[in-house]
Design a protein around this motif. Structure first.
Motif, mmCIF file in Angstrom:
data_model
loop_
_atom_site.group_PDB
_atom_site.id
_atom_site.type_symbol
_atom_site.label_atom_id
_atom_site.label_comp_id
_atom_site.label_asym_id
_atom_site.label_seq_id
_atom_site.Cartn_x
_atom_site.Cartn_y
_atom_site.Cartn_z
ATOM 1 N N ALA A 8 -53.822 110.814 -11.133
ATOM 2 C CA ALA A 8 -54.047 109.404 -10.835
ATOM 3 C C ALA A 8 -55.492 109.269 -10.382
ATOM 4 C CB ALA A 8 -53.100 108.929 -9.740
ATOM 5 N N SER A 9 -56.250 108.417 -11.052
ATOM 6 C CA SER A 9 -57.654 108.209 -10.708
ATOM 7 C C SER A 9 -57.763 107.089 -9.687
ATOM 8 C CB SER A 9 -58.459 107.844 -11.960
ATOM 9 O OG SER A 9 -59.727 107.328 -11.608
ATOM 10 N N LEU A 10 -58.406 107.388 -8.557
ATOM 11 C CA LEU A 10 -58.584 106.388 -7.511
ATOM 12 C C LEU A 10 -60.071 106.291 -7.185
ATOM 13 C CD1 LEU A 10 -57.281 104.382 -5.615
ATOM 14 C CD2 LEU A 10 -56.928 106.229 -3.968
ATOM 15 N N SER A 11 -60.669 105.165 -7.561
ATOM 16 C CA SER A 11 -62.107 104.962 -7.392
ATOM 17 C C SER A 11 -62.378 103.989 -6.253
ATOM 18 C CB SER A 11 -62.730 104.406 -8.677
ATOM 19 O OG SER A 11 -62.503 105.264 -9.772
ATOM 20 N N SER A 12 -63.230 104.403 -5.326
ATOM 21 C CA SER A 12 -63.720 103.517 -4.272
ATOM 22 C C SER A 12 -64.987 102.851 -4.799
ATOM 23 C CB SER A 12 -64.030 104.317 -3.001
ATOM 24 O OG SER A 12 -62.877 104.991 -2.529
ATOM 25 N N LEU A 13 -64.931 101.542 -4.987
ATOM 26 C CA LEU A 13 -66.019 100.828 -5.651
ATOM 27 C C LEU A 13 -66.599 99.751 -4.744
ATOM 28 C CD1 LEU A 13 -64.359 100.264 -9.149
ATOM 29 C CD2 LEU A 13 -65.934 102.089 -8.483
ATOM 30 N N PRO A 14 -67.912 99.558 -4.804
ATOM 31 C CA PRO A 14 -68.513 98.473 -4.023
ATOM 32 C C PRO A 14 -68.127 97.117 -4.602
ATOM 33 C CG PRO A 14 -70.159 99.503 -5.435
ATOM 34 C CD PRO A 14 -68.913 100.322 -5.569
ATOM 35 N N THR A 15 -67.845 96.180 -3.736
ATOM 36 C CA THR A 15 -67.489 94.833 -4.175
ATOM 37 C C THR A 15 -68.710 94.046 -4.620
ATOM 38 O OG1 THR A 15 -65.640 94.820 -2.611
ATOM 39 C CG2 THR A 15 -66.370 92.696 -3.462
ATOM 40 N N PHE A 29 -63.905 98.672 3.816
ATOM 41 C CA PHE A 29 -62.695 98.283 3.089
ATOM 42 C C PHE A 29 -61.982 97.135 3.801
ATOM 43 C CE2 PHE A 29 -58.095 98.931 2.160
ATOM 44 C CZ PHE A 29 -58.133 98.631 0.808
ATOM 45 N N GLN A 30 -61.858 97.229 5.104
ATOM 46 C CA GLN A 30 -61.201 96.175 5.871
ATOM 47 C C GLN A 30 -61.895 94.831 5.701
ATOM 48 O OE1 GLN A 30 -61.449 97.815 9.815
ATOM 49 N NE2 GLN A 30 -59.442 98.818 9.702
ATOM 50 N N HIS A 31 -63.209 94.847 5.528
ATOM 51 C CA HIS A 31 -63.998 93.621 5.460
ATOM 52 C C HIS A 31 -64.259 93.151 4.030
ATOM 53 C CE1 HIS A 31 -65.528 93.130 9.745
ATOM 54 N NE2 HIS A 31 -64.712 94.162 9.793
ATOM 55 N N GLY A 32 -63.751 93.871 3.045
ATOM 56 C CA GLY A 32 -63.901 93.430 1.664
ATOM 57 C C GLY A 32 -65.155 93.911 0.971
ATOM 58 N N GLU A 33 -65.925 94.797 1.603
ATOM 59 C CA GLU A 33 -67.139 95.313 0.965
ATOM 60 C C GLU A 33 -66.843 96.483 0.025
ATOM 61 O OE1 GLU A 33 -68.052 92.626 2.937
ATOM 62 O OE2 GLU A 33 -68.393 93.968 4.632
ATOM 63 N N LEU A 34 -65.651 97.033 0.112
ATOM 64 C CA LEU A 34 -65.227 98.160 -0.716
ATOM 65 C C LEU A 34 -63.844 97.851 -1.265
ATOM 66 C CD1 LEU A 34 -66.176 101.211 -1.343
ATOM 67 C CD2 LEU A 34 -64.460 101.843 0.359
ATOM 68 N N LEU A 46 -64.830 89.397 -2.135
ATOM 69 C CA LEU A 46 -65.880 88.434 -1.807
ATOM 70 C C LEU A 46 -65.422 87.488 -0.705
ATOM 71 C CD1 LEU A 46 -67.307 87.448 -5.327
ATOM 72 C CD2 LEU A 46 -67.945 89.360 -3.845
ATOM 73 N N TYR A 47 -64.124 87.246 -0.649
ATOM 74 C CA TYR A 47 -63.556 86.399 0.403
ATOM 75 C C TYR A 47 -63.197 87.191 1.658
ATOM 76 C CZ TYR A 47 -63.388 81.972 -2.068
ATOM 77 O OH TYR A 47 -63.746 80.796 -2.686
ATOM 78 N N GLY A 48 -63.628 88.454 1.711
ATOM 79 C CA GLY A 48 -63.428 89.252 2.913
ATOM 80 C C GLY A 48 -62.107 89.979 2.990
ATOM 81 N N MET A 49 -61.369 90.061 1.871
ATOM 82 C CA MET A 49 -60.056 90.694 1.871
ATOM 83 C C MET A 49 -60.124 92.126 1.347
ATOM 84 S SD MET A 49 -57.522 88.866 2.994
ATOM 85 C CE MET A 49 -56.199 89.861 2.296
ATOM 86 N N PRO A 50 -59.430 93.063 1.996
ATOM 87 C CA PRO A 50 -59.249 94.380 1.385
ATOM 88 C C PRO A 50 -58.393 94.238 0.135
ATOM 89 C CG PRO A 50 -57.877 94.167 3.346
ATOM 90 C CD PRO A 50 -58.736 92.941 3.293
ATOM 91 N N ALA A 51 -58.748 94.960 -0.926
ATOM 92 C CA ALA A 51 -58.078 94.720 -2.206
ATOM 93 C C ALA A 51 -57.968 95.994 -3.031
ATOM 94 C CB ALA A 51 -58.822 93.649 -3.006
#
Length: 328
Positions: A288-295, A217-222, A138-143
């Motif tokens: 290993a489960s890796l999920s790309s999730l919307p922020t 992802f870079q902008h924190g939306e993912l 939400l603060y714009g950080m990739p996480a």
């Protein structure tokens, strides 16, 4: 060695002295990554996105842990603990706290974990580990949020190993300093932003869907959610959330004086329904489960379009999300 890379900002929900957090700090430090932590002072498991409005939250630097954990490598490390929730740690760190106590540090990536216990399926709504990663977004950080799916620490080093692998997989896709920290410029016309209610004849990102996912992802939306079990076989699976059911979650106890009843929440059993590419199923299969999730929530302007999210979930031949194979 990763010396010279941008700073990693670490947090968790089990507390700064939790075994998984200590192991992750040690592993990333040994790999040469500059680390700063803003972690809760105590355990806040299942805190979700709870925040402490208006309450004073002392921040302390834990010099003692640098010595106790043997952090003697060349990469710089600063360890702070906050008397707050996981989301509090990210709000304080990213909205001025880090700049106040360590003005030379600007984070590149947030990593939350490694959590003791799974964060699968609807755990996404309860998890403090995931809540902190989402707050960073939400603060714009990739996480990244990372969890070990056992409630015992034996074998937890495998989840730490996978987390380091993931961090080093995403770092080449990121600039040295986060480009969207505190969202200085809100671009409602960005290709990856949902155009609703305007109906476009074709998606703005159609010519480069992978690039749009990387930008999100870079902008924190993912955000990324990693779950690794004690029986991890070394394989990876790009997953969506699965279905996980907590059965008989409420226990009834003797009521105290003046009480109508006393309850305790803690599932007696857990099962799940099989879902194609589900996170629960991947972990059960040893991956290993890796999920790309919307922020962001589905109706928010920064929520990813369903079609773009589908692109984010596509897997490459190695099982990783295809967008993580993007060459910088």
């Amino acid at each position: 060695m990763a010396t010279g890379e941008g700073w990693l900002l670490l947090t968790n929900d089990d507390g700064i002295e939790a075994p998984g957090f200590e192991m992750l700090v040690k592993a990333l430090h040994a790999a040469g990554h500059p680390i700063v932590t803003f972690a809760p002072k105590s355990n806040h498991s299942a805190a979700g996105m709870r925040i402490q409005l208006g309450s004073p939250m002392p921040l302390r630097e834990r010099h003692d842990l640098i010595e106790a954990w043997g952090l003697k490598g060349d990469a710089p490390v600063r360890l702070f603990e906050l008397d707050g929730t996981p989301c509090d740690t990210m709000i304080v760190a990213l909205d001025g706290g880090l700049a106040r106590v360590a003005p030379d540090i600007v984070p590149r990536l947030v990593v939350s974990g490694v959590n003791l216990g799974p964060n699968l399926s609807q755990d996404a709504y309860h998890s403090g580990t995931m809540g902190a990663a989402r707050e960073a977004g939400l603060y714009g950080m990739p996480a990244i949020a990372s969890s070990f799916t056992s409630f015992e620490t034996e074998g937890m080093e495998r989840a730490v190993e996978a987390t380091v692998m993931l961090v080093e997989r995403v770092l080449p896709l990121l600039p040295k300093v986060a480009v969207n920290l505190c969202r200085p410029n809100v671009d409602m016309d960005a290709d990856h932003v949902n155009p609703w209610p305007h109906e476009a004849l074709e998606h703005a990102w159609a010519e480069d869907s992978i690039g749009a996912v990387v930008t999100a992802f870079q902008h924190g939306e993912l955000m990324l959610n990693l779950n690794v079990g004690p029986d991890w076989d070394g394989s990876w699976s790009s997953t969506r959330l699965g279905t996980r059911w907590y059965r008989n979650a409420v226990r009834f106890e003797d009521a105290g004086e003046g009480e109508v009843a006393t309850f305790r929440i803690g599932a007696a059993s857990i099962d799940h329904s099989v879902v194609m590419n589900g996170d629960c199923d991947a972990v059960d299969a040893g991956s290993a489960s890796l999920s790309s999730l919307p922020t962001w929530p589905a109706t928010h302007p920064f929520a990813l379009e369903e079609a773009l999210l589908a692109q984010a979930l596509r897997a490459g031949e190695d099982g990783w999300p295809l967008w993580l194979n993007r060459q910088p």
